[in-house]
Write an enzyme that holds these catalytic residues in place. Sequence first.
Site, mmCIF file in Angstrom:
data_model
loop_
_atom_site.group_PDB
_atom_site.id
_atom_site.type_symbol
_atom_site.label_atom_id
_atom_site.label_comp_id
_atom_site.label_asym_id
_atom_site.label_seq_id
_atom_site.Cartn_x
_atom_site.Cartn_y
_atom_site.Cartn_z
ATOM 1 N N ASP A 285 0.946 -1.068 0.031
ATOM 2 C CA ASP A 285 -0.060 -0.075 0.107
ATOM 3 C C ASP A 285 0.902 1.407 -0.093
ATOM 4 O O ASP A 285 1.701 1.526 0.926
ATOM 5 C CB ASP A 285 -1.036 -0.010 1.120
ATOM 6 C CG ASP A 285 -1.946 0.825 1.033
ATOM 7 O OD1 ASP A 285 -1.953 2.129 0.419
ATOM 8 O OD2 ASP A 285 -2.923 0.728 1.861
ATOM 9 N N ARG A 287 -0.086 4.195 -0.299
ATOM 10 C CA ARG A 287 -0.974 5.472 -0.057
ATOM 11 C C ARG A 287 -0.702 6.406 1.437
ATOM 12 O O ARG A 287 0.168 5.876 2.105
ATOM 13 C CB ARG A 287 -2.723 5.251 0.324
ATOM 14 C CG ARG A 287 -3.398 4.654 -0.887
ATOM 15 C CD ARG A 287 -4.703 4.336 -0.403
ATOM 16 N NE ARG A 287 -4.677 3.012 0.260
ATOM 17 C CZ ARG A 287 -5.570 2.383 0.586
ATOM 18 N NH1 ARG A 287 -6.927 2.765 0.287
ATOM 19 N NH2 ARG A 287 -5.775 1.161 1.401
#
Length: 353
Positions: A285, A287
């Site tokens: 991930d 983000r």
Amino acid sequence: MSLLPTLAESAARARSDLRVGLPVVVGGHLAAAVETLSADRLAALRAAGPAVLAITARRAETLKARAYDGDLARVRLDDGAGVEWLRSVADPSADLMSPLKGPFFTDRGGDVTPHRAALGLAKSAQLLPALVMVPVDAAPKGLTALPAGPLLAQLAAEAALAPVAAARLPLASSHDSKLHIYRPADGGAEHYAVEIGAPPRDRPVLARLHSACFTGDVLGSLKCDCGPQLHAALGAMGEEGAGVLLYLNQEGRGIGLANKMRAYGLQNQGFDTVEANHRLGFEDDERDFRIGAAMLRKMGFGEVRLLTNNPRKVAMMQDHGIAVTERVPLVVGRNRFNDGYLAVKAEKSGHLL
């Protein structure tokens, strides 16, 4: 104030340069993204000095290349390594059709800060993290040049956000809604806040951090649960009469739509979501949820009832000054096409489903 660009502004310029195929200079190294590199520019790079291909350790693991530098590997280029070969190493789409690309010989020792910074820059440009890099004594005139260490720090820093515009926008879930636009100072994508009703700032607000998903939110893709989560969250806020949905432009867990489609292609070959990201050279991930906390603070909120199944979002909010008084489950949208995807979310990413 100087008319010359700041480091953040130079980094924004460098991202654009990489995306159109221009090399940049990072810490005394020419760096060009393999994804956009032309044969002519590759020849010019190789004429400038000994070239290596910088890739992340995630991609190196798939290629069975030794990552002596920990989080990255520097693959030596032989005389016959052209653009097609470089792209076959950078892009895993054809790995199963031609699995034996090596053997790869990788460098060890020396300062790899420029390579690490260049890979971070490529990721922030949503390009495949693979760059041809060549040490140079002086930066060629006209190319964007960046110091490696400060660039790494800049990429890791939280971007300052500024409100740009806001206006009333009636929605199906609530006719009393307002859309706020926030723009980061680092030249990145704008992010949006949908304010339902007039939530008081002195009480916990029903809130959701929602990452952009073109395929799910717009096209109604059944491969994920994003679209149903978006509409269920807005519906819950409409029923309550107040809430804030933060729509963060971090498609594909932060790797961008093109790389997300590459990951989908790998999933069609049998890899799960996390494995596909790793084969592309990304982490599970990518983000940055600090953006959401910053937007809430700017809107005057300090406490939330967070609509999420992801404990990481709860921890991030609390680590960045937003108290989470309640986690509100949002389990919707399961179907036969995304059952495996949701199982991986629970098993590998800790989602509470």
